[in-house]
Design an enzyme around this catalytic site. Structure first.
Site, PDB file in Angstrom:
ATOM      1  CG  ASN A  67      55.125  48.683  43.528  1.00 38.63           C
ATOM      2  OD1 ASN A  67      55.118  49.696  43.371  1.00 38.63           O
ATOM      3  ND2 ASN A  67      54.430  47.985  42.800  1.00 38.63           N
ATOM      4  CG  HIS A  85      50.575  52.692  46.189  1.00 38.72           C
ATOM      5  ND1 HIS A  85      49.329  53.133  45.265  1.00 38.72           N
ATOM      6  CD2 HIS A  85      50.666  51.372  46.058  1.00 38.72           C
ATOM      7  CE1 HIS A  85      48.871  52.186  44.770  1.00 38.72           C
ATOM      8  NE2 HIS A  85      49.509  51.200  45.266  1.00 38.72           N
ATOM      9  CG  HIS A 134      51.856  48.811  37.120  1.00 39.77           C
ATOM     10  ND1 HIS A 134      50.796  48.070  37.721  1.00 39.77           N
ATOM     11  CD2 HIS A 134      51.977  48.815  35.861  1.00 39.77           C
ATOM     12  CE1 HIS A 134      50.028  47.548  36.745  1.00 39.77           C
ATOM     13  NE2 HIS A 134      50.604  48.021  35.577  1.00 39.77           N
ATOM     14  NE  ARG A 173      46.624  50.878  36.530  1.00 37.47           N
ATOM     15  CZ  ARG A 173      46.296  49.619  37.019  1.00 37.47           C
ATOM     16  NH1 ARG A 173      46.767  48.888  37.849  1.00 37.47           N
ATOM     17  NH2 ARG A 173      45.231  49.040  36.428  1.00 37.47           N
ATOM     18  NE  ARG A 189      44.759  53.750  38.158  1.00 36.09           N
ATOM     19  CZ  ARG A 189      44.160  52.464  38.063  1.00 36.09           C
ATOM     20  NH1 ARG A 189      44.124  52.088  39.345  1.00 36.09           N
ATOM     21  NH2 ARG A 189      43.395  52.020  37.322  1.00 36.09           N
ATOM     22  CG  HIS A 190      50.580  54.200  40.439  1.00 38.57           C
ATOM     23  ND1 HIS A 190      51.409  53.845  39.392  1.00 38.57           N
ATOM     24  CD2 HIS A 190      49.480  53.341  40.681  1.00 38.57           C
ATOM     25  CE1 HIS A 190      50.911  52.631  39.490  1.00 38.57           C
ATOM     26  NE2 HIS A 190      49.691  52.435  40.127  1.00 38.57           N
ATOM     27  CD  GLU A 218      53.365  45.354  38.615  1.00 38.90           C
ATOM     28  OE1 GLU A 218      53.974  45.622  39.448  1.00 38.90           O
ATOM     29  OE2 GLU A 218      52.138  45.398  38.684  1.00 38.90           O
ATOM     30  CB  THR A 233      45.440  46.928  42.885  1.00 38.39           C
ATOM     31  OG1 THR A 233      46.774  46.468  42.726  1.00 38.39           O
ATOM     32  CG2 THR A 233      44.827  45.865  43.558  1.00 38.39           C
ATOM     33  CB  THR A 234      47.471  43.747  39.269  1.00 37.90           C
ATOM     34  OG1 THR A 234      48.278  45.131  39.148  1.00 37.90           O
ATOM     35  CG2 THR A 234      47.607  42.880  38.014  1.00 37.90           C
ATOM     36  CD  GLU A 248      55.363  39.641  40.940  1.00 38.70           C
ATOM     37  OE1 GLU A 248      56.064  40.268  40.423  1.00 38.70           O
ATOM     38  OE2 GLU A 248      54.586  40.296  41.907  1.00 38.70           O
ATOM     39  CG  HIS A 290      48.702  41.798  44.425  1.00 32.69           C
ATOM     40  ND1 HIS A 290      47.613  42.280  45.182  1.00 32.69           N
ATOM     41  CD2 HIS A 290      48.574  42.505  43.494  1.00 32.69           C
ATOM     42  CE1 HIS A 290      46.973  43.235  44.578  1.00 32.69           C
ATOM     43  NE2 HIS A 290      47.612  43.449  43.506  1.00 32.69           N
ATOM     44  N   GLY A 291      49.701  42.247  48.120  1.00 36.37           N
ATOM     45  CA  GLY A 291      49.064  42.108  49.102  1.00 36.37           C
ATOM     46  C   GLY A 291      49.994  41.945  50.352  1.00 36.37           C
ATOM     47  CG  HIS A 326      48.487  49.534  49.599  1.00 35.53           C
ATOM     48  ND1 HIS A 326      48.224  49.292  50.588  1.00 35.53           N
ATOM     49  CD2 HIS A 326      48.274  50.553  48.897  1.00 35.53           C
ATOM     50  CE1 HIS A 326      47.219  50.097  50.976  1.00 35.53           C
ATOM     51  NE2 HIS A 326      47.293  50.800  49.997  1.00 35.53           N
TER      52      HIS A 326
END
Ligand code: PXP
Length: 239
Positions: free
Chosen positions: A6, A9, A42, A44, A48-49, A69, A99-100, A150, A189-190, A212
């Site tokens: 992803n 960022h 993603h 959004r 924002r990114h 996404e 974040t989500t 997912e 995620h994470g 991230h």
């Protein structure tokens, strides 16, 4: 197991100065050249990114399995119909979140979610829903006609080390249920070098999406090294 990188960022860093550098399209290219199996972006609602042009350029210029996404909104579904990526992942989206923050509620979702899945799957796009490792959410995802889930790994990844084995077991049960219902199973995620191994060891999970941590650690060790290390950990866990 595929690793989808992803690159959101990279765009966060670019947007901090308003110019063109670092470029998420270039990050997508470098990711693919470094052994990634796909790229996730993603877009959004508040941009924002990732911006529309980033997504359009990766879809057109980078040879990758692009996973778009997106929230289930008319704007995003129409864009996905136009770009026709191989895969999309439908996520909940709240404007104020960092974040989500949790999985989609596939049970309480309104009729537009079913319509979005039908429209996108009808174009041959592999549609996944980002859900918690929860049996009723997974069953509802299958009923809605998505091809994949997912699994949200955030609770597992953020937990203290001693709490993680039980949470990984819950994710393994969820992945087995998904497979028994005919769903493909992804996870994300994470995830980090420290938390990937128990997830990569779950045989039903065929893709992980990591952003991230990979982008952050690449500041110190470079994106090719970060991707190679993560791929190495995944391969070791699979063995
Ligand atoms: N999967 C989904 C559905 C996400 O929303 C995110 C965060 O954008 C990720 C995976 C990747 O999470 P992280 O950036 O924490 O690796």
């Amino acid at each position: 197991m595929r690793l989808s990188v992803n690159v959101d960022h990279v765009a966060t860093l670019r947007n901090a100065r308003g110019g063109n550098f670092p470029c998420p399209v270039e990050a997508a290219r470098i990711s693919m050249a470094s052994g990634a199996d796909g790229v996730t972006m993603h877009l959004r609602e508040d941009r924002r990114h990732i911006r529309d042009r980033d997504l359009e350029r990766v879809a057109a210029e980078v040879e990758t399995r692009l996973n778009f996404e997106m929230a289930a909104t008319e704007e995003m579904v129409a864009l996905c119909e136009r770009l026709r990526p191989p895969a999309c992942c439908i996520v909940p989206e709240k404007r104020a979140e960092l974040t989500t923050e949790g999985g989609l509620d596939a049970i309480k979702a309104g009729p537009f979610l079913a319509e979005a899945i039908k429209r996108l799957a009808g174009l041959g796009i592999e549609v996944s829903l980002f859900v918690e490792p929860n049996a009723s959410q997974i069953a509802r995802t299958a009923e809605l006609g998505a091809q994949a889930i997912e699994l949200h790994t955030g609770t597992y990844a953020d937990a203290p080390a001693e709490a993680r084995p039980a949470l990984a077991a819950k994710l393994a049960d969820a992945a087995a249920l998904a497979k028994s219902l005919g769903l493909l199973c992804h996870a994300g995620h994470g995830l980090t070098y420290e938390t990937i191994t128990p997830i990569a060891a779950i045989p039903e999970i065929s893709e992980v999406s990591i952003g991230h941590f990979l982008i952050s650690t690449s500041i110190f060790e470079g994106l090719p090294t970060a991707i190679a290390r993560m791929k190495g950990l995944i391969a070791a866990a699979r063995r």
